[in-house]
Write an enzyme that holds these catalytic residues in place. Structure first.
Site, short mmCIF file in Angstrom:
data_model
loop_
_atom_site.label_atom_id
_atom_site.label_comp_id
_atom_site.label_asym_id
_atom_site.label_seq_id
_atom_site.Cartn_x
_atom_site.Cartn_y
_atom_site.Cartn_z
N LYS A 111 0.85 -1.19 0.00
CA LYS A 111 0.00 0.00 0.00
C LYS A 111 0.89 1.25 0.00
O LYS A 111 1.84 1.34 0.77
CB LYS A 111 -0.88 -0.03 1.26
N HIS A 113 -0.30 4.44 0.44
CA HIS A 113 -0.93 5.56 1.13
C HIS A 113 -1.33 5.11 2.54
O HIS A 113 -1.18 3.93 2.88
CB HIS A 113 -2.17 6.05 0.36
#
Length: 230
Positions: A111, A113
């Protein structure tokens, strides 16, 4: 090993698990093609532990086998995807039994973010137990080891539901070892299985149901062709 010299000892936990897997439709008999291209008389699909009651019972088998093994570990890691559910469920069951340990799992894609990264859950620390359904080629275990070590922790063992006790086949090349043996000997990790092919054979040998008992010679022949010992 032949039908006549099956082990006489009874591992009640393993046989109860095999019974549960058969009754749940997770362990099936017939004719199935494995990833290695072999025609197998049985098939184990842990994805069919697909409701809360089955998953809870499965976690109970993992937890009891781990506690009986006496193995020491500080946290649990579940490799995506099946391992995520397994690690979560086993962590809950261990806590219910008085052994509360943290757990984590990985994303297939990191991921970029929010908190970011490829790992979710508790921070990696100490001795990490990897939980999965089976070990086919050892790829998932190797990927898990790399993630755990990169995070500064130490993989210590792998817990699986079923050890098929058969030679591994990678890229069309058949090994003299099983995938489990490779993990134990080459990677130096202990492997704790709830049940093995030996337990499955013993389950079939004890059957009064002729439809199930008929698969005993077929599974025995498969083991004679592809099986490993030790």
């Amino acid at each position: 090993m032949t039908v006549d010299n099956l082990p006489t000892h009874r591992d009640s936990l393993a046989l109860d698990f095999v019974t549960f897997a058969v009754e749940s439709g997770v362990l099936r008999f017939g004719e199935f093609k494995t990833k290695a291209g072999r025609m197998s008389p049985y098939f184990f699909n842990a994805g069919l532990f697909d409701d809360g009651a089955k998953l809870g019972r499965l976690a109970g088998f993992y937890a009891r086998r781990l506690m009986a093994s006496g193995m020491a570990f500080d946290m649990i890691f579940g490799p995506a995807y099946k391992g995520i559910t397994l690690a979560s469920a086993v962590a809950v069951e261990l806590a219910r039994l008085g052994v509360n340990v943290p757990y984590a799992y990985n994303r297939k894609e990191a991921k970029d973010h929010g908190e970011g990264g490829a790992l979710v859950g508790a921070p990696m620390r100490g001795r990490v137990l990897i939980i999965d359904d089976v070990i086919s080629a050892g790829t998932s275990v190797r990927e898990s080891i790399a993630l755990i070590q990169a995070a500064g922790a130490q993989p210590c063992a792998v817990s699986i539901a079923l050890d098929r006790q058969e030679t591994a086949c990678v890229a069309g090349v058949e090994s003299v070892q099983s995938a489990v043996q490779s993990v134990q000997q080459e990677l130096g990790l202990q492997v704790v299985a709830i049940a093995t092919l030996t337990d499955l054979l013993q389950y079939l040998a004890q059957q009064s149901d002729p439809a199930l008992a008929a698969y005993l010679p077929l599974v025995e022949a498969y083991r004679q062709r592809y099986g490993v010992h030790g």
